[in-house]
Design an enzyme around this catalytic site. Structure first.
Site, PDB file in Angstrom:
ATOM      1  N   GLU A  98       1.974  -4.247  11.756  1.00  0.00           N
ATOM      2  CA  GLU A  98       1.299  -3.032  11.314  1.00  0.00           C
ATOM      3  C   GLU A  98       2.274  -2.126  10.547  1.00  0.00           C
ATOM      4  OE1 GLU A  98       0.777  -4.576  14.100  1.00  0.00           O
ATOM      5  OE2 GLU A  98      -1.399  -4.689  14.320  1.00  0.00           O
ATOM      6  N   ASP A 112       1.775   1.679  -8.078  1.00  0.00           N
ATOM      7  CA  ASP A 112       0.560   1.801  -8.899  1.00  0.00           C
ATOM      8  C   ASP A 112       0.497   3.151  -9.617  1.00  0.00           C
ATOM      9  OD1 ASP A 112      -2.166   1.170  -9.786  1.00  0.00           O
ATOM     10  OD2 ASP A 112      -2.826   2.620  -8.292  1.00  0.00           O
TER      11      ASP A 112
END
Lengths: 145, 145, 145, 145, 145, 145
Positions: A98, A112
C-alpha cells in the site's frame, strides 16, 4: 492469494518513498503550486491516498486491508522531489505494498502535471523502495548511510 | 482536466520502462515462475495491462482513452528485471501516463511476489521513465548512450 | 441502457452546481485551505473530476463517454460555497449526469473535510441542478432571475 | 487520511437524506415504475447501496469500512421524493459520508431516469443532509421543527 | 492486449445467455419480486448492465469499448430463469465478452438474492453462452435445434 | 443490504466451480499456455482472484468482506476445464458469492482467450455452483454421486 486467516491482527505501519527527478524550473512549479493542470503536490497527495486504498485491486495477490491511515508528504530539493507515503492498519498482514503503491502513484501524478513543462528525458522516477516497516513477524528499518 | 475536444484523433504510442532490482536468487524465481504466490512475470503482465486501462482513475488529470493495445515485456539480467510497457490508442491525447502506470504497476507486482524471498533493502525500483512516444504534436525517442 | 448507436457524435457541454451551506468559520477554512484533513477546495476539485470520469459506474443507466474536459470551480460567500462543475465531450449523448455527479461529489468532499468543525445540522447541500447544457437535440440555459 | 487505529470499534449508524424536486407527472412515473430506462426507485436503491460501499474511493479522505448494512427508502410527495439512506458498521469511524453519498447517488439516479420527462429547470436536489448519527464520541439527532 | 487500432469501427452487437436453475418456489419469488434483499429481477438487471460496462476491468485482455446499449431480459420457466444480455457498440472489436459478463453477473445476482430460500445444491447456472454476434469479420447466429 | 452487525465473526470458507466446455484443441492450448493473448490458465487465475475481491461491487446486495484467501485451480479433461475457486474470510457473513464470482470470471477469462480458436457454439460454461461452504449457521457439502 495466500491464507492469512490464522495470522493475528496487529498494528502495522509502512513507509515507502519514490523520487521524481525533474528540471529545477519544474521543482519551482511544485513550490508555487501553479501549473495548467492545477496544484501538483496537493493533487498527488490525493492520488496517493486513493491509490493506497485500492492496492488490493491493483496488485493481484494483495489482501484487502482496513487502511487506518494513509498520507503523503514531500521533500523538495533543487532537481528532485522525494515522495514519502505512510500507511497504517490493524490487520493480519502488512501495508508495505500500500505504501509503495501510494508513493508510486503520487510520483506519477506529479510527473503527469509537470509533463507539459519538461522534455521526457528529463523526467524519471528513482529509488522507489520501502523505508520502514513495523509490525508482523519482523521489524525493518533501512540503514541510512 | 484540460479540454482536448479540439485536438484531432491520431494514432499514438508510448513505451515506458521501470527496473526492479533484486537479489540474483529472486531473478531466478522470475525465470522459473515458481513462487508461493504464483508466476510473477505472468501475473505482473496482467496487472500492468489492467492498470493501463484504469490510468484515468488513478492519475486525476488524465483523460479516459480507448486503449487499443497494451502489453508488458521483460528483460532479465543478473540482479534486475526491466519491465517494458507499450500502449497504443487512437485519440486526442497521448498514452504516456498509461505506459508509465503499466510499467510501475507491473514492477510493483513483481516486488510483491518476490517480497517473501528478499530483505526490503534489497528490492527497489529505478529508472521509471518514458522511452518513446509517437503521435501528437511531437515525436520523442530517447537517445541511448 | 438505451441504444445511442444511431445518434451522431457532437460536441456536448454541461454545467451543474451544488451549494454547500456551512458556518462562516468553515467557509474561512476553505479560504485558508488548512484543515486537519488537508486543503478542502483542492481536494474536492480532484474528487469531482475523478467522479465525473466514473459516472457510468455510479449512475446505472448512463453511457460511458470519452470525457474531454472536466473541471470544478467555486464561488465562496459568507455562509455557503457554490460548487460549479463543467464537463465536455464529443459523443452521442450528453454529459449532464457527469456534471451533476462531479458537483455533488465535490460538495460532499468539502462536507467531509469541514465535518470536524461544524455540527451536522449546520452542514447541508442545496440547489444541486443543471445550469447549462449545449449540444444534442436541444440547448438549455437556465434563466437567472 | 487521519489515523483511526487507536479508536475503538463501535456500532455506528447514520441516516442521511436528499430530496429530488420534480414535476408531479415525474413523481407519478416513480409510483408506476415505468420509464423508458426502467424502474427508477428500484434502480436508484441499487445505485445508492453500491455507492455507499464505494465511499472511500469517492471521498478521498474517507476510511474504508466494513459496511454491515446499507439501504435506501423513499417518501413520495406530490412534487418531490425524499431519499433516505441508512448505513451501519462496526468500525473505528462513522458512516456519515457513506449515508450522504448513498442518498446523493440514489437521488441522482432518479434524476437520470426522469430526465427525459422534464425540463432541466424543473429537476433539482435539495436538503442533502445528515439526519441522525449514532456511535462514536457523540450522538446526534436532528431536531425536527 | 492485442492491437485493434488498425481495425475499422463498425456496429457490433452480441447476445449472450445464462440460465439459473432453482426450485419452483424461488422462481415464484422472482415473479413476485419480493425477497428479503429486494426485487431480484430488477436488481440483477442493474448488476448486469453495470458489469457490461466494466468488462475490460474484469476480463484482463478485453479492450475498453464505448458501450452504446446494454440490457437484460428474462424468460421464466417453472424451475429456471433464462437471463438474456444484449450489448451493442460501434467499435473496433466485438462485445461478446460484455454480453457474457452481463449475463453471468445478472444470473449470479439472482442467485445471491434467492440463496436464503434454497439449498445450495438446488441452485446452479448452466448454458452460459454466446447466442448471436453481429459485426466484425464474421456474423454468427446459433442454430436452434 | 441486510444488517449483519449482530452476527459474530467466524471463519468461513467456500468452494465454487464452473466448467468451460471447449474443443479438444482449445484444451491443448490451455496445457501449452500459448495463445495469442497469453497464458490462459495463469491469466484467468489472476482474473478470478481479483474478481473475488470485488464481489461486493458486482453483486449489489453482497457485503464487503476482508478476503483472507482466494485461489483458483483447474481440472483439465479432454473437452472441458473445470475451474475451482476457493475463498476464505473471518467475517459475519459467508463467501459463497465471492467463490462463485471468482469461478465465473476465471471461466469467462479462459473463454475470452480461447475465443479466437473456436466457433462460438463450441464454447459454453456449465455447472456453475457452490460445492462446499464452511462456517456460519450451517455447513454444506455437496453429495457427489
Amino acid at each position: 492469494m495466500k491464507d492469512v486467516s490464522q495470522k493475528p491482527d496487529s498494528l502495522r505501519k509502512a513507509r515507502a518513498t519514490a523520487t521524481l527527478h525533474a528540471p529545477a524550473s519544474c521543482i519551482d512549479l511544485l513550490r508555487s503550486g501553479e501549473t495548467e493542470k492545477g496544484d501538483p503536490l496537493k493533487t498527488a497527495r490525493v492520488a496517493g491516498i486513493l491509490a493506497a486504498k485500492r492496492t488490493d485491486e491493483l496488485i493481484p495477490l494483495c489482501h484487502p486491508l482496513p487502511i487506518h491511515r494513509a498520507d503523503i508528504s514531500y521533500e523538495l530539493a533543487q532537481t528532485h522531489v522525494r515522495v514519502i507515503a505512510e500507511v497504517q492498519t490493524i490487520g493480519p498482514t502488512g501495508v508495505e505494498m500500500e505504501a509503495l503503491v501510494a508513493a508510486s502513484m503520487a510520483a506519477l501524478t506529479l510527473y503527469d502535471m509537470l509533463k507539459p513543462y519538461a522534455e521526457p528525458e528529463d523526467l524519471h522516477i528513482e529509488d522507489c523502495r520501502l523505508e520502514r516497516k513495523i509490525g508482523g513477524k519482523s521489524h525493518f528499518r533501512r540503514q541510512l548511510a
